[in-house]
Scaffold this active site. Structure first.
Site, short mmCIF file in Angstrom:
data_model
loop_
_atom_site.label_atom_id
_atom_site.label_comp_id
_atom_site.label_asym_id
_atom_site.label_seq_id
_atom_site.Cartn_x
_atom_site.Cartn_y
_atom_site.Cartn_z
N CYS A 1 0.87 -1.32 -0.08
CA CYS A 1 -0.15 0.10 -0.25
C CYS A 1 0.85 1.16 0.09
O CYS A 1 2.08 0.99 -0.36
CB CYS A 1 -0.90 0.02 1.27
SG CYS A 1 -0.27 -0.03 2.89
N ASN B 1 2.29 1.64 4.35
CA ASN B 1 2.58 0.37 5.14
C ASN B 1 2.11 0.36 6.48
O ASN B 1 3.01 -0.38 7.39
CB ASN B 1 4.03 -0.19 4.84
CG ASN B 1 4.27 -1.71 5.15
OD1 ASN B 1 5.49 -1.87 5.72
ND2 ASN B 1 3.53 -2.47 5.00
N SER C 1 -1.83 -2.65 3.94
CA SER C 1 -1.23 -3.77 3.69
C SER C 1 -0.71 -4.69 4.94
O SER C 1 -0.43 -5.86 4.99
CB SER C 1 0.08 -3.34 2.70
OG SER C 1 1.13 -2.50 3.29
N ASP D 1 -8.49 3.78 1.41
CA ASP D 1 -7.42 4.30 2.63
C ASP D 1 -8.24 4.55 3.73
O ASP D 1 -8.47 5.66 3.98
CB ASP D 1 -6.43 5.12 1.84
CG ASP D 1 -5.13 5.09 2.72
OD1 ASP D 1 -5.19 4.62 3.95
OD2 ASP D 1 -4.06 5.32 2.28
P1 4NP Z 1 -1.87 2.91 4.17
O1 4NP Z 1 -2.43 4.16 4.33
O2 4NP Z 1 -1.06 3.33 2.49
O3 4NP Z 1 -3.13 1.96 3.83
O4 4NP Z 1 -0.86 2.55 5.02
C1 4NP Z 1 -1.51 5.50 4.79
C2 4NP Z 1 -0.70 5.54 5.68
C3 4NP Z 1 -0.13 6.73 5.93
C4 4NP Z 1 -0.29 7.63 4.66
C5 4NP Z 1 -0.80 7.57 3.73
C6 4NP Z 1 -1.68 6.35 3.67
N1 4NP Z 1 0.69 9.03 4.91
O5 4NP Z 1 0.46 9.89 3.98
O6 4NP Z 1 1.47 9.12 5.99
#
Ligand code: 4NP
Length: 155
Positions: free
Chosen positions: A8, A11, A15, A124
């Site tokens: 993803c 992470n 994921s 997400d």
């Molecule tokens: P994930 O979600 O891709 O499902 O782990 C996210 C976690 C953090 C961020 C974006 C998506 N971020 O921008 O920090």
């Protein structure tokens, strides 16, 4: 060994949830000696972090362990070390294709395994906050992915 990497963006939410759920299914079917699991993010920001609180909560609720799991970024050697790279959304998939392409590595999206659902991507929960819905999709997707691997490798 059949090696599966879930991917993803960060992470920390989707994921690692898929990694934990899929490993749990693999263990229940006594296939740990045949199938190994990991996860990674296309982004680097959360390297070394444990899964997001929302992911930990829903995994705890469902008795699925995430012990010892920490975030890492996707690396080019993953194409040598995994047979399946399973993305959570279209952007993850595009990013994977742009990092590297290699014959023999299956690069897919988890929702490709649930064509009947008409859901293209795992949304997400870092932004939506809906970890329950994501868990439901991840659980179903992982079950179908495992069924597909078992069929392909006659396990
Ligand atoms: P994930 O979600 O891709 O499902 O782990 C996210 C976690 C953090 C961020 C974006 C998506 N971020 O921008 O920090």
């Amino acid at each position: 060994m059949i090696r599966v990497l879930f991917v993803c963006l960060g992470n920390i939410c989707r994921s690692p949830m898929a990694e934990a759920v899929f490993r749990n299914l693999v263990e229940k079917e006594n296939l740990s000696g045949r199938i190994s699991v990991d996860s990674a993010g296309t982004g680097h920001w959360h390297t070394g972090s444990q899964p997001h609180e929302g992911t930990r909560e829903i995994l705890d609720k469902n008795d699925v362990t995430y012990e010892g799991m920490t975030a890492r970024q996707v690396r080019e050697t993953d194409w040598d070390e995994f047979d399946y790279l399973v993305a959570m959304d279209q952007k993850n998939l595009q990013d994977l294709h742009s990092i590297r392409q290699k014959d023999g590595v299956t690069v897919t999206k988890l929702m490709d395994y649930l064509p009947q659902l008409d859901v293209d991507e795992v949304p997400d929960p870092y932004y939506t906050g809906n970890f329950d819905y994501v868990y439901d999709l991840v659980q179903q997707g992982c079950a179908e992915l495992l069924a597909s691997i078992k069929k392909e490798y006659k396990l």
